[in-house]
Scaffold this active site. Structure first.
Site, mmCIF file in Angstrom:
data_model
loop_
_atom_site.group_PDB
_atom_site.id
_atom_site.type_symbol
_atom_site.label_atom_id
_atom_site.label_comp_id
_atom_site.label_asym_id
_atom_site.label_seq_id
_atom_site.Cartn_x
_atom_site.Cartn_y
_atom_site.Cartn_z
ATOM 1 N N GLU A 100 4.102 -4.921 -3.642
ATOM 2 C CA GLU A 100 3.367 -5.993 -2.807
ATOM 3 C C GLU A 100 2.290 -6.356 -3.556
ATOM 4 O O GLU A 100 1.562 -5.501 -3.846
ATOM 5 C CB GLU A 100 3.176 -5.583 -1.358
ATOM 6 C CG GLU A 100 2.094 -6.836 -0.780
ATOM 7 C CD GLU A 100 1.719 -6.548 0.866
ATOM 8 O OE1 GLU A 100 1.870 -5.235 1.342
ATOM 9 O OE2 GLU A 100 1.082 -7.336 1.204
ATOM 10 N N ARG A 122 8.284 10.081 -1.974
ATOM 11 C CA ARG A 122 7.356 9.400 -2.742
ATOM 12 C C ARG A 122 6.604 10.527 -3.567
ATOM 13 O O ARG A 122 6.665 11.720 -3.072
ATOM 14 C CB ARG A 122 6.325 8.704 -1.916
ATOM 15 C CG ARG A 122 5.571 9.583 -0.904
ATOM 16 C CD ARG A 122 4.927 8.763 0.327
ATOM 17 N NE ARG A 122 3.749 8.002 -0.359
ATOM 18 C CZ ARG A 122 3.679 6.580 -0.221
ATOM 19 N NH1 ARG A 122 4.462 5.984 -0.115
ATOM 20 N NH2 ARG A 122 2.634 6.168 -0.901
ATOM 21 N N LYS A 181 -2.630 2.112 -2.297
ATOM 22 C CA LYS A 181 -3.502 0.968 -2.656
ATOM 23 C C LYS A 181 -4.757 0.658 -1.788
ATOM 24 O O LYS A 181 -5.858 0.185 -2.291
ATOM 25 C CB LYS A 181 -2.469 -0.305 -2.771
ATOM 26 C CG LYS A 181 -1.705 -0.229 -4.057
ATOM 27 C CD LYS A 181 -1.115 -1.602 -4.020
ATOM 28 C CE LYS A 181 0.402 -1.230 -3.743
ATOM 29 N NZ LYS A 181 1.296 -2.530 -3.039
#
Ligand code: ATP
Ligand code: MG
Length: 767
Positions: A32, A258, A268
Site C-alpha cells: 500500500e 512476517r 509503516k
C-alpha cells in the site's frame, strides 16, 4: 535453486509439476503506498520476486491503493525505487488496484444480482452488535433480505454520492453464524467522500482490502498469493470471493511469518510517527529500518538478499536478532570494501627521530593479503602524525596492547613507535601531544627475541590528512523488542538516545577527499563506512558508519590489522511471541480489549492494534465511544487525526478530552458540519482546546450557505467541466460522483451536502 525448499516453494513446485496452472507461476508484491518500504517488506520482495525468478514466472508489482486518506504518489515512487535497488524487476507488470475500481464495482453488482451481497444501513455499532462474539453466533441485519433491485438502487446511489460517509455499506451475504468471524457478512465497500491520489474525486465508495485483494489477484491471473500470517482468517473470504466470481484455476492464498527484527519497529505507521515527530531526519535517515534508510546507511542489496536467504521462510512468527542482519551485511562488505586509514578522534604525535621536512612514502595495500586482490596507494609518513586518542592510555589497564608512556605500538603499514614523552595542556591537564621515536619495524630488532604481539593502529600524516565528518550510528531502539513495552508507554519511550554520534573533525586519507556518495570503505579497526549520498560533497566528505567490525576487532580492542577473519558467527534466532500476542503480555485487560476491538465491526485489525498499543489511547477511545457509539467514526478520528497530530505528546497533555472528540464526531456524522469544517474545528481544538460547537460558531462553520450561494458555488465548480457535463447529459451518469466532489470543494464546508447534491442535480439536469 536451493535444494532445501521452504514450504511455499514446495507448494509452487508441486503446482508446477501437477500442471495446476498450466505451468504458470505468477506472484505479486502488493504494497500500500502509504509509507516507505522497510526490511520486513524486503523479506516479502525476495520471496515473491525470488520465486518468480526461480520458477521462470512473473512477479507483479501492484499498489494496493484503496484507502484514499493515507496514500501518495511520492510513496509509489519510493517503493519502485526500492524494489529496483534490491535487484528486482517487475518486467512491465506494474498494476494499481485503483485501476480496477470500475471492474470491482461490476463484480459487486454481480454479487448483488446473485443475492450474495446486500446494502446494510445499520450504524457501525449496530453492525458490531449484530456480529456476535467468538462464542455467540451473530444475528442477521434487518436489511439483509433487501431485494436485489433495492440493493442495486442503493448501491448505485452510494456510488453516485447521494449518501454521507457511513450511511450504508455493502456486505457479502455469507453466514452470520460462521465460526470464523471474518465470514459473518464481511464489508465489501464503504462510503468515503475523500479525494484519492490517483482517481481524484471520481469515486466516493472505496472497496475494502478483503474485497479488492482477491479480485486484483484473480484479474491479474496471479497463481500464488503470498501474504503474512495476520491474514490467515481472511483466507476464507478470499476463497469465497474467487470461487463465487471466477473460474478455475483460481489464485490461492498462502501465509508466512512476517519479519520482526530486534531493536527496530517494523510498521509503516510507526515509522511515519518517527518521521513526522522529527525523531529522525526523514524516511531515509540512516537509522531507519526502511530500505531507503539502509541504503543511505551503506547496506548493500546483496547483503540484504543474503539476509533474507539466511532467515528463510517460516510458518511461525518469531523475532530475528539484529546480529543476523549485521552478519550478512558484514560478510558482503568484507569482500567489496578497500581498507583505508581514518582517525576519528585525533591525537597529535611527533616522531622525534624523523626530519622536520622529510616524507617517507610507504606502499600500503588496499586489500588484505589473503583476499587475492591487488591494489595499493602511497601513504605519507612524516614527523607529525595523528593517531586515535583511544589508542593511548596514560594508565593502561592490565593486558593493554596499545600505546602507553614508555610502551610501543605498531603503526599500520609501517614500523613501531615508542612513547617517550606525554605533553599536556598546562591548564586542563588534557594530553595534547605524544613525542615518540620510530623504530625499524622489525619484529625482533637486533635479534633480541620476538617482539610481543602488538596491535597495528591507524594513523595519518597531519599535513596530508583530510578533514571529514563521521557519523557513528547505533541501534534506533534501546530495547530488543520495542513493541513489548510496559503499560502506559509506547515504542517511542524506548528509543536509543545515543543512536547517532557526529564527529565533525575526523581525519581520512587524502585519497578520500573526492569520494562519491555511496562509496564504501573499511576504515581499519573502526568499521565499515559509506560516503553519505545526501551530505557528502567533494572536498568535504561525510561518512556514515555502516557497521562495526566483528566483536573482538572493534576500535577499542587490540586487533591485528587489517583483515577481519572469515569465521561466521552462528546465526542466533530467538523465538518469542510477536505482535499478535503482545497486547496479551501487556496484561489481561489490554488483551481483552484487543479481542473486543478486533471483533468490532468497523474497526480494522490495524486500528485494533493501534488503539491497544497504549492503554491511555484505548481509554480515550472507549470514553469517546460511550458518548458517540459509532466505532468507525471514533476510531477514524482517534487513529487518523488525533494520534497523528499528537506527534508523540502524551494524551494527558491534550487540551480537550474524549467528550469533545465525541461531540465533533457526532456533529460530523449527523452533518451539522461538513467534513472540511470538521478538520478545521479539530485543528482549532488541537491548538487551544474548546467545545466543537462553540468553535464552529466562532469560525462561522455552522452557518449553512443559502441556496443561491450554493448555486453560485456550483456554477463556478462546473464552469471548467463543460465537456464532462455534456458527457453526463449524454448518459455517462457515473460522472456524478466526480461533480459532487468538485461541488463539495467549492462550498468549502459551509453547506449541507444534501442541499449541494440537490442543486447539483438540478444544474446537471438543465440542458
Ligand atoms: P506495515 O504494517 O509496515 O504498513 P503492511 O503489511 O501494512 O505493513 P503493505 O504495504 O500492505 O504493508 O505490505 C506489502 C506486502 O509486504 C504484504 O504482502 C505484506 O504481507 C508484506 N509485509 C509487510 N510487512 C512485512 C514483514 N514485516 N515481514 C514480511 N512481509 C511483510
Ligand atoms: Mg498496512
Amino acid at each position: 535453486m536451493a535444494e532445501n525448499l521452504d514450504f511455499i516453494r514446495e507448494i509452487v513446485k508441486r503446482d508446477t509439476a501437477s500442471g495446476r496452472y498450466g505451468g504458470r507461476v505468477v506472484t505479486r508484491f502488493p504494497p500500500e503506498p502509504n509509507g516507505f518500504l522497510h526490511i520486513g517488506h524486503a523479506k516479502s520482495i525476495c520471496l515473491n520476486f525470488g520465486i518468480a525468478r526461480e520458477f521462470d514466472g512473473a512477479c507483479h508489482l501492484r499498489f494496493d491503493d484503496t484507502n484514499p486518506e493515507t496514500e501518495d504518489m511520492a510513496f509509489v515512487e519510493s517503493i519502485m525505487r526500492d524494489v529496483r535497488w534490491l535487484g528486482f524487476d517487475w518486467n512491465g507488470k506494474l498494476f494499481f488496484a485503483s485501476d480496477y475500481y470500475e471492474q470491482f464495482f461490476g463484480f459487486a453488482v454481480r454479487l448483488i444480482e446473485a443475492g450474495k451481497a446486500y446494502v446494510d444501513s445499520l450504524t457501525e455499532s449496530g453492525i458490531r452488535e449484530y456480529r456476535g462474539t467468538v462464542t455467540e453466533p451473530g444475528r442477521e441485519s434487518p436489511h439483509r433480505n433487501r431485494t436485489v433491485s433495492e440493493n442495486l438502487d442503493l448501491f448505485t446511489r452510494m456510488r453516485a454520492g447521494e449518501f454521507p460517509d457511513g450511511a450504508h455499506v455493502l456486505r457479502a451475504r455469507i453466514d452470520m453464524a460462521a465460526a470464523n468471524m471474518k465470514l459473518r457478512d464481511p464489508l465489501l465497500y464503504r462510503i468515503r467522500h475523500t479525494s484519492h491520489y490517483r482517481t481524484g474525486d471520481a469515486w466516493c465508495i472505496y472497496p475494502m482490502y478483503d474485497f479488492a485483494h482477491p479480485l486484483s489477484d484473480a484479474i491479474e491471473g496471479v497463481t500464488h498469493s503470498i501474504c503474512t500470517l495476520e491474514f490467515e482468517n481472511n483466507r476464507a473470504i478470499y476463497d469465497w470471493l474467487v470461487e463465487t466470481l471466477f473460474d478455475a484455476p483460481r489464485p490461492r492464498q498462502y501465509e508466512f511469518a512476517r519479519l520482526n527484527l530486534d531493536y527496530a519497529v517494523m510498521s509503516k505507521r510507526k515509522l511515519l510517527q518517527l518521521v513526522e515527530d522529527d525523531f529522525v531526519s526523514g524516511w531515509d535517515d540512516p537509522r531507519m529500518p526502511t530500505i531507503a534508510g539502509l541504503r543511505r546507511r551503506g547496506y548493500t542489496p546483496e547483503g540484504i538478499r543474503d539476509f533474507a536467504a539466511r532467515i528463510g521462510v517460516d510458518k511461525a512468527n518469531s523475532r530475528v536478532s539484529m546480529e543476523l542482519l549485521e552478519d550478512a551485511i558484514r560478510d558482503d562488505l568484507n569482500g567489496r570494501c578497500p581498507r583505508v586509514l581514518a582517525v576519528l578522534r585525533p591525537l597529535k604525535v611527533t616522531i622525534t627521530n624523523l626530519p622536520v621536512d622529510g616524507i617517507d612514502w610507504l606502499d600500503a595495500p588496499l586489500w588484505p593479503r589473503d583476499s587475492g586482490r591487488d591494489g595499493s596507494r602511497k601513504l605519507a609518513l612524516a614527523r607529525e602524525i595523528f593517531i586515535e586518542r583511544t589508542d593511548f592510555s596514560e594508565q593502561p589497564p592490565e593486558g593493554w596492547l596499545r600505546l602507553s608512556p614508555g610502551g610501543e605500538v605498531r603503526l599500520a603499514n609501517s614500523g613501531y613507535i615508542r612513547c617517550d614523552e606525554v605533553v599536556k595542556d598546562p591548564l586542563s591537564g588534557e594530553v595534547v601531544e605524544l613525542r615518540c621515536a620510530l623504530d625499524s619495524g622489525e619484529d625482533n630488532p637486533g635479534g633480541a627475541g620476538k617482539r610481543k604481539k602488538r596491535a597495528a593502529i591507524q594513523w595519518l600524516s597531519s599535513a596530508h590528512a583530510v578533514r571529514a565528518e563521521v557519523r557513528l550510528y547505533d541501534r534506533l531502539c534501546a530495547v530488543a523488542n520495542p513493541e513489548d513495552v510496559e503499560e502506559g508507554k509506547t515504542f517511542k519511550d524506548h528509543l536509543n538516545p545515543d543512536s547517532v554520534t557526529v564527529i565533525p573533525g575526523a581525519l581520512v586519507e587524502p585519497g578520500l577527499a573526492g569520494v562519491q556518495g555511496g562509496d564504501r570503505f573499511q576504515f581499519v579497526r573502526n568499521g565499515y563506512f559509506v560516503a553519505d549520498e545526501v551530505d557528502s560533497k567533494p572536498g568535504a566528505p561525510v561518512f556514515n558508519r555502516i557497521i562495526e567490525l566483528r566483536d573482538g576487532y572493534k576500535a577499542n580492542k587490540a586487533a591485528p590489522s587489517p583483515a577481519p577473519p572469515a569465521v561466521r558467527k552462528p546465526a542466533s534466532v530467538r523465538t518469542i511471541p510477536d505482535e499478535r500476542t503482545r497486547s496479551r503480555l501487556a496484561g489481561p485487560a489490554q488483551a481483552a480489549r484487543h479481542d473486543r476491538f478486533i471483533a468490532t465491526p468497523g474497526l480494522t485489525a490495524e486500528q485494533a492494534d493501534v488503539l491497544t498499543s497504549d492503554p491511555a489511547v484505548a481509554d480515550f477511545f472507549e470514553a469517546a465511544l460511550a458518548i458517540h457509539p459509532d466505532a468507525r467514526s471514533i476510531a477514524n478520528w482517534v487513529v487518523n487525526d488525533l494520534l497523528r497530530e499528537l506527534k508523540g505528546r502524551a494524551l494527558s497533555r491534550l487540551p480537550f478530552g474524549p467528550p469533545e472528540l465525541a461531540e465533533l464526531a457526532a456533529m460530523t456524522d449527523r452533518q451539522a458540519i461538513t467534513n472540511p469544517a470538521a478538520r478545521t474545528i479539530f485543528a482549532a481544538m488541537m491548538a487551544g482546546g474548546g467545545k466543537p460547537a462553540e468553535i464552529a460558531a466562532r469560525l462561522g462553520l455552522d452557518r449553512v450557505m443559502s441556496d443561491s450561494e450554493i448555486e453560485a458555488a456550483v456554477d463556478t465548480a462546473l464552469a471548467p467541466l463543460g465537456e464532462k457535463v455534456a458527457e453526463y447529459r449524454a448518459g455517462k451518469t457515473n460522472l456524478l460522483g466526480m461533480f459532487t466532489g468538485y461541488a463539495m470543494r467549492a462550498v468549502a464546508g459551509k453547506a449541507d451536502p444534501a442541499a449541494v447534491q440537490r442543486i447539483l442535480g438540478e444544474k446537471l439536469g438543465q440542458a
